[in-house]
Write a protein that holds these residues in place. Structure first.
Motif, PDB file in Angstrom:
ATOM      1  N   TYR A 186       1.296  -4.087  11.392  1.00 33.13           N
ATOM      2  CA  TYR A 186       2.127  -3.060  12.016  1.00 33.13           C
ATOM      3  C   TYR A 186       1.861  -2.867  13.505  1.00 33.13           C
ATOM      4  CZ  TYR A 186       2.543  -2.094   7.043  1.00 33.13           C
ATOM      5  OH  TYR A 186       2.739  -2.218   5.690  1.00 33.13           O
ATOM      6  N   GLY A 187       0.858  -3.571  14.034  1.00 30.22           N
ATOM      7  CA  GLY A 187       0.549  -3.454  15.453  1.00 30.22           C
ATOM      8  C   GLY A 187      -0.361  -2.272  15.746  1.00 30.22           C
ATOM      9  N   ASP A 188      -1.058  -2.348  16.870  1.00 29.55           N
ATOM     10  CA  ASP A 188      -1.959  -1.278  17.287  1.00 29.55           C
ATOM     11  C   ASP A 188      -2.262  -1.453  18.768  1.00 29.55           C
ATOM     12  OD1 ASP A 188      -3.938   0.917  16.083  1.00 29.55           O
ATOM     13  OD2 ASP A 188      -5.039  -0.214  17.602  1.00 29.55           O
ATOM     14  N   PRO A 189      -2.266  -0.364  19.547  1.00 31.50           N
ATOM     15  CA  PRO A 189      -2.562  -0.485  20.981  1.00 31.50           C
ATOM     16  C   PRO A 189      -3.926  -1.092  21.275  1.00 31.50           C
ATOM     17  CG  PRO A 189      -1.590   1.655  20.501  1.00 31.50           C
ATOM     18  CD  PRO A 189      -1.880   1.013  19.180  1.00 31.50           C
ATOM     19  N   GLY A 190      -4.868  -0.962  20.331  1.00 32.73           N
ATOM     20  CA  GLY A 190      -6.202  -1.505  20.558  1.00 32.73           C
ATOM     21  C   GLY A 190      -6.354  -2.958  20.156  1.00 32.73           C
ATOM     22  N   LEU A 191      -5.306  -3.555  19.603  1.00 30.31           N
ATOM     23  CA  LEU A 191      -5.374  -4.935  19.120  1.00 30.31           C
ATOM     24  C   LEU A 191      -5.229  -5.913  20.281  1.00 30.31           C
ATOM     25  CD1 LEU A 191      -5.653  -6.225  16.265  1.00 30.31           C
ATOM     26  CD2 LEU A 191      -3.174  -6.548  16.310  1.00 30.31           C
ATOM     27  N   GLN A 192      -6.211  -6.803  20.405  1.00 30.97           N
ATOM     28  CA  GLN A 192      -6.208  -7.818  21.456  1.00 30.97           C
ATOM     29  C   GLN A 192      -6.103  -9.201  20.806  1.00 30.97           C
ATOM     30  OE1 GLN A 192      -6.305  -6.653  24.634  1.00 30.97           O
ATOM     31  NE2 GLN A 192      -6.530  -4.569  23.825  1.00 30.97           N
ATOM     32  N   THR A 193      -5.411 -10.123  21.471  1.00 32.79           N
ATOM     33  CA  THR A 193      -5.219 -11.460  20.910  1.00 32.79           C
ATOM     34  C   THR A 193      -5.534 -12.526  21.956  1.00 32.79           C
ATOM     35  OG1 THR A 193      -3.465 -10.639  19.445  1.00 32.79           O
ATOM     36  CG2 THR A 193      -3.596 -13.019  19.758  1.00 32.79           C
ATOM     37  N   PHE A 194      -6.251 -13.558  21.525  1.00 33.98           N
ATOM     38  CA  PHE A 194      -6.487 -14.711  22.390  1.00 33.98           C
ATOM     39  C   PHE A 194      -6.400 -15.976  21.537  1.00 33.98           C
ATOM     40  CE2 PHE A 194     -10.635 -13.612  20.722  1.00 33.98           C
ATOM     41  CZ  PHE A 194     -11.232 -14.839  20.463  1.00 33.98           C
ATOM     42  N   LEU A 246      -9.121 -22.643  19.853  1.00 33.13           N
ATOM     43  CA  LEU A 246      -8.855 -23.956  19.252  1.00 33.13           C
ATOM     44  C   LEU A 246      -7.403 -24.087  18.804  1.00 33.13           C
ATOM     45  CD1 LEU A 246     -12.116 -24.375  17.108  1.00 33.13           C
ATOM     46  CD2 LEU A 246     -11.641 -25.280  19.395  1.00 33.13           C
ATOM     47  N   GLY A 247      -6.524 -23.533  19.608  1.00 34.06           N
ATOM     48  CA  GLY A 247      -5.098 -23.647  19.334  1.00 34.06           C
ATOM     49  C   GLY A 247      -4.549 -22.641  18.350  1.00 34.06           C
ATOM     50  N   HIS A 248      -5.396 -21.721  17.872  1.00 29.45           N
ATOM     51  CA  HIS A 248      -4.952 -20.724  16.904  1.00 29.45           C
ATOM     52  C   HIS A 248      -5.147 -19.322  17.481  1.00 29.45           C
ATOM     53  CE1 HIS A 248      -4.473 -23.640  13.623  1.00 29.45           C
ATOM     54  NE2 HIS A 248      -5.587 -24.203  14.068  1.00 29.45           N
ATOM     55  N   PRO A 249      -4.174 -18.429  17.270  1.00 28.98           N
ATOM     56  CA  PRO A 249      -4.324 -17.057  17.767  1.00 28.98           C
ATOM     57  C   PRO A 249      -5.390 -16.301  16.970  1.00 28.98           C
ATOM     58  CG  PRO A 249      -2.337 -17.252  16.434  1.00 28.98           C
ATOM     59  CD  PRO A 249      -2.878 -18.637  16.597  1.00 28.98           C
ATOM     60  N   TYR A 250      -6.191 -15.521  17.667  1.00 25.97           N
ATOM     61  CA  TYR A 250      -7.241 -14.725  17.033  1.00 25.97           C
ATOM     62  C   TYR A 250      -7.132 -13.300  17.556  1.00 25.97           C
ATOM     63  CZ  TYR A 250     -11.875 -13.012  15.754  1.00 25.97           C
ATOM     64  OH  TYR A 250     -12.906 -12.266  15.237  1.00 25.97           O
ATOM     65  N   SER A 251      -7.093 -12.342  16.649  1.00 28.04           N
ATOM     66  CA  SER A 251      -6.928 -10.938  17.038  1.00 28.04           C
ATOM     67  C   SER A 251      -8.182 -10.138  16.722  1.00 28.04           C
ATOM     68  CB  SER A 251      -5.728 -10.318  16.305  1.00 28.04           C
ATOM     69  OG  SER A 251      -4.526 -10.983  16.648  1.00 28.04           O
ATOM     70  N   TRP A 252      -8.478  -9.185  17.593  1.00 23.68           N
ATOM     71  CA  TRP A 252      -9.614  -8.296  17.380  1.00 23.68           C
ATOM     72  C   TRP A 252      -9.280  -6.924  17.964  1.00 23.68           C
ATOM     73  CZ3 TRP A 252     -12.620  -6.516  21.683  1.00 23.68           C
ATOM     74  CH2 TRP A 252     -12.248  -7.066  22.913  1.00 23.68           C
ATOM     75  N   VAL A 303      -8.047 -16.331   0.788  1.00 25.67           N
ATOM     76  CA  VAL A 303      -7.331 -17.503   1.296  1.00 25.67           C
ATOM     77  C   VAL A 303      -5.825 -17.248   1.273  1.00 25.67           C
ATOM     78  CG1 VAL A 303      -6.863 -19.953   0.908  1.00 25.67           C
ATOM     79  CG2 VAL A 303      -9.186 -19.061   0.607  1.00 25.67           C
ATOM     80  N   TRP A 304      -5.350 -16.623   0.210  1.00 22.68           N
ATOM     81  CA  TRP A 304      -3.927 -16.300   0.085  1.00 22.68           C
ATOM     82  C   TRP A 304      -3.463 -15.430   1.255  1.00 22.68           C
ATOM     83  CZ3 TRP A 304      -0.144 -17.606  -3.523  1.00 22.68           C
ATOM     84  CH2 TRP A 304       1.034 -16.851  -3.480  1.00 22.68           C
ATOM     85  N   ASN A 305      -4.303 -14.470   1.638  1.00 20.58           N
ATOM     86  CA  ASN A 305      -3.964 -13.550   2.730  1.00 20.58           C
ATOM     87  C   ASN A 305      -4.240 -14.130   4.113  1.00 20.58           C
ATOM     88  OD1 ASN A 305      -3.299 -11.604   0.829  1.00 20.58           O
ATOM     89  ND2 ASN A 305      -5.282 -10.574   0.930  1.00 20.58           N
ATOM     90  N   ARG A 306      -4.822 -15.322   4.149  1.00 24.18           N
ATOM     91  CA  ARG A 306      -5.255 -15.918   5.414  1.00 24.18           C
ATOM     92  C   ARG A 306      -6.188 -14.969   6.166  1.00 24.18           C
ATOM     93  NH1 ARG A 306       0.298 -18.863   7.715  1.00 24.18           N
ATOM     94  NH2 ARG A 306       0.666 -20.143   5.849  1.00 24.18           N
ATOM     95  N   ASP A 307      -7.072 -14.370   5.395  1.00 26.31           N
ATOM     96  CA  ASP A 307      -8.050 -13.415   5.913  1.00 26.31           C
ATOM     97  C   ASP A 307      -9.342 -14.181   6.205  1.00 26.31           C
ATOM     98  OD1 ASP A 307      -9.997 -11.439   6.268  1.00 26.31           O
ATOM     99  OD2 ASP A 307      -9.040 -10.059   4.865  1.00 26.31           O
ATOM    100  N   ILE A 308      -9.570 -14.487   7.470  1.00 23.18           N
ATOM    101  CA  ILE A 308     -10.714 -15.316   7.850  1.00 23.18           C
ATOM    102  C   ILE A 308     -12.036 -14.640   7.494  1.00 23.18           C
ATOM    103  CG2 ILE A 308     -11.927 -16.387   9.784  1.00 23.18           C
ATOM    104  CD1 ILE A 308      -9.243 -16.714  11.172  1.00 23.18           C
ATOM    105  N   ILE A 309     -12.141 -13.338   7.771  1.00 21.73           N
ATOM    106  CA  ILE A 309     -13.380 -12.606   7.507  1.00 21.73           C
ATOM    107  C   ILE A 309     -13.721 -12.654   6.019  1.00 21.73           C
ATOM    108  CG2 ILE A 309     -14.518 -10.361   7.613  1.00 21.73           C
ATOM    109  CD1 ILE A 309     -14.048 -11.653  10.340  1.00 21.73           C
ATOM    110  N   ALA A 310     -12.756 -12.329   5.180  1.00 13.57           N
ATOM    111  CA  ALA A 310     -12.991 -12.314   3.738  1.00 13.57           C
ATOM    112  C   ALA A 310     -13.219 -13.721   3.193  1.00 13.57           C
ATOM    113  CB  ALA A 310     -11.811 -11.652   3.026  1.00 13.57           C
ATOM    114  N   SER A 311     -12.506 -14.709   3.737  1.00 13.52           N
ATOM    115  CA  SER A 311     -12.659 -16.087   3.260  1.00 13.52           C
ATOM    116  C   SER A 311     -14.053 -16.631   3.556  1.00 13.52           C
ATOM    117  CB  SER A 311     -11.603 -16.993   3.915  1.00 13.52           C
ATOM    118  OG  SER A 311     -10.301 -16.611   3.537  1.00 13.52           O
TER     119      SER A 311
END
Length: 329
Positions: free
Chosen positions: A38-46, A49-55, A249-257
């Protein structure tokens, strides 16, 4: 140091603040997963290795820190009530529960428990309907888990299911709702995103009672481990963490995976050796791993964890001359 000040300090640590670290982690992960949708003003993306990563550089939603504080108070109420209703078992178990072994006044603990449970409900009443439902659910779980005749903490299967629901659904859900602007928005999306964390808590909750088996058995506290034995209980844990990895893996959740991939070998090793040292690793190291990985999506976690750990260790060393917390304790 004057007695009133010592009592005030004891009142802080009787809430077991070191155990709030996973609570904060689950709240933050719920907030983070909702922010990705849903988005968040504090969400940053970079790009890495060619893949977007958000924090999250911060909580973008107004009032998120207050919600986290209220969530913490609610859980602290559970920890205090658990000690009040578990005094005899705690006397036979390891560690230094302040009420059972350190002489913390029971009357003070009762008053503190009432305040810790009431304040979050008062706060939620003036917030959204979704937050009120979640905090009411948290209060209900506090009662069901600790108070007779329910006492889920001493009932097989209900012990770990209630823990998993409290962390993987309610705490994760509080973070989710705050990030989503006060509502769940999409219940199906929430359920699928929360699933890995629910099943991770199933595994962790079961195996966290391994070192307490003897004390629980002596006081006729029939936990899942006491009923099934450590070997069969660990089979449930291993199955749960496998399911958690599937949803991750289904959720593409890197932390949980990553948590699942690294953790499963520890559960398999304990199934082979049945050594308590290996059993401790299944929930101490693997549970800690999830919290460490949370730092990469919300760096403030590092400072929060270090301050809490340092303060707890300093308190127990100066006040009770013991080294706590420490690995393997």
């Amino acid at each position: 140091m004057k007695k009133p000040l010592l009592l005030l300090i004891d009142s802080l640590f009787v809430t077991r603040p070191i155990l709030l670290i996973p609570v904060w982690g689950y709240f933050i992960l719920g907030y983070y997963r909702a922010s990705l949708l849903y988005g968040d003003p504090g969400l940053q993306t970079f790009t890495l290795l060619g893949h977007p990563y958000s924090w999250l550089s911060s909580f973008g939603q107004h009032g998120a820190w207050l919600a986290l504080i209220m969530c913490s108070l609610s859980v602290c109420g559970t920890y205090v009530l658990n000690q009040l209703t578990d005094i005899e078992a705690d006397k036979n178990n390891s560690g230094l529960p302040l009420i059972a072994k350190a002489g913390f006044p029971i009357k003070v603990a009762v008053v503190e428990n009432i305040l810790l449970c009431a304040l979050p409900l008062f706060y939620a009443f003036y917030q959204s309907k979704a937050l009120l439902i979640l905090f009411l659910g948290a209060f209900a779980m506090t009662v069901l888990y600790n108070v007779r005749p329910f006492r889920f903490t001493g009932r097989p299967f209900l012990d770990f299911l209630s823990n998993a629901f409290a962390y993987g659904v309610l705490t994760f859900g509080l973070g989710w709702v705050v990030a989503a602007g006060g509502s769940v928005r999409n219940l199906a999306a929430f359920a699928i995103q929360a699933a890995p964390y629910f099943f991770y808590m199933v595994a962790g909750s079961i195996n966290s009672t391994l070192p307490d088996e003897a004390g629980d058995r002596a006081t006729e506290k029939i936990t899942t481990v006491v009923l099934l034995g450590a070997k069969r209980a660990n089979l449930i844990s291993t199955g749960a963490i496998t399911i958690a990895l599937f949803f991750s893996v289904w959720n593409r959740d890197i932390i949980a995976s990553l948590t699942g991939l690294i953790s499963i070998p520890f559960f398999i090793r304990y199934a082979r050796t049945h050594a308590m040292a290996d059993g401790l690793k299944t929930f101490q190291l693997c549970g800690g791993l999830l919290m460490v990985l949370t730092i990469f999506v919300f760096p403030w976690c590092l400072a929060m964890g270090l301050i809490t750990y340092g303060a707890t260790r300093l308190y127990f060393k100066l006040r009770h001359n013991i080294d706590y917390p420490k690995a393997g304790a």
